[in-house]
Scaffold this motif. Structure first.
Motif, PDB file in Angstrom:
ATOM      1  N   GLU A 134      12.588  80.652  59.327  1.00  0.00           N
ATOM      2  CA  GLU A 134      13.078  81.287  58.113  1.00  0.00           C
ATOM      3  C   GLU A 134      14.283  80.539  57.524  1.00  0.00           C
ATOM      4  O   GLU A 134      14.621  80.719  56.357  1.00  0.00           O
ATOM      5  CB  GLU A 134      13.472  82.743  58.378  1.00  0.00           C
ATOM      6  N   LYS A 145      15.230  71.360  53.427  1.00  0.00           N
ATOM      7  CA  LYS A 145      16.478  72.107  53.305  1.00  0.00           C
ATOM      8  C   LYS A 145      16.582  73.070  54.475  1.00  0.00           C
ATOM      9  O   LYS A 145      15.577  73.653  54.887  1.00  0.00           O
ATOM     10  CB  LYS A 145      16.513  72.931  52.009  1.00  0.00           C
ATOM     11  N   ASN A 179      13.324  75.298  54.322  1.00  0.00           N
ATOM     12  CA  ASN A 179      12.488  75.217  53.133  1.00  0.00           C
ATOM     13  C   ASN A 179      12.028  73.762  53.056  1.00  0.00           C
ATOM     14  O   ASN A 179      12.852  72.869  52.889  1.00  0.00           O
ATOM     15  CB  ASN A 179      13.275  75.611  51.885  1.00  0.00           C
ATOM     16  N   HIS A 187       9.373  71.250  51.042  1.00  0.00           N
ATOM     17  CA  HIS A 187       8.459  71.187  49.908  1.00  0.00           C
ATOM     18  C   HIS A 187       8.424  69.781  49.318  1.00  0.00           C
ATOM     19  O   HIS A 187       9.245  68.933  49.631  1.00  0.00           O
ATOM     20  CB  HIS A 187       8.847  72.220  48.837  1.00  0.00           C
TER      21      HIS A 187
END
Length: 138
Positions: free
Chosen positions: A52, A67, A55, A57
């Motif tokens: 969690e 990130k 990130n 992408h």
């Protein structure tokens, strides 16, 4: 005679900033990039982080963006003491990787396990077609 407590921070800084307990510094996590015949593997050291907190992408330019952000506050609920030092932990990191042209961007995957973020970047599979034909002699 007026007394000040200016000595308290210095004493505690010296106490906690020793060879046995070095002061935390803001540094980027260790990152490894490996290549095999079938793809690339990016490994990022992230002890204590959960999925969690990440990130991962691809941006508009086709670059891989990693990130991570984690906020943690250490609290003690004992009301009978007055804090002279209180520790807060905040981790924020962002890395942009320019992907090689042979990466299949649709099949990229990532996982977090044992304090390591692993991003798998498979290579595009190019099938070589063997052309067999008869050539007429003119």
């Amino acid at each position: 005679m007026m007394r000040t407590n200016n000595w308290i921070p210095a004493v505690f800084n010296d106490l906690f900033n020793t060879d046995f307990m070095p002061k935390m510094s803001a540094t980027a996590p260790a990152i490894n990039v490996k290549e095999s015949a079938t793809g690339y593997t990016v490994e990022l050291a992230a002890p204590g982080m959960k999925k969690e907190d990440f990130n991962v992408h691809i941006n508009d330019e086709g670059n891989l963006i990693i990130k991570m952000e984690q906020k943690q506050e250490q609290k003690e609920e004992d009301k009978s003491v007055r804090y002279l030092r209180r520790e807060f932990s905040f981790t924020k990191y962002e890395q942009t990787l320019i992907l090689p042209d042979d990466v299949d961007k649709e099949k990229i995957s990532a996982k977090v396990e044992n304090g390591v973020l692993t991003v798998e970047l498979p290579k595009v599979v190019v099938e070589k077609v063997k052309v067999s034909r008869q050539i007429n002699i003119g």
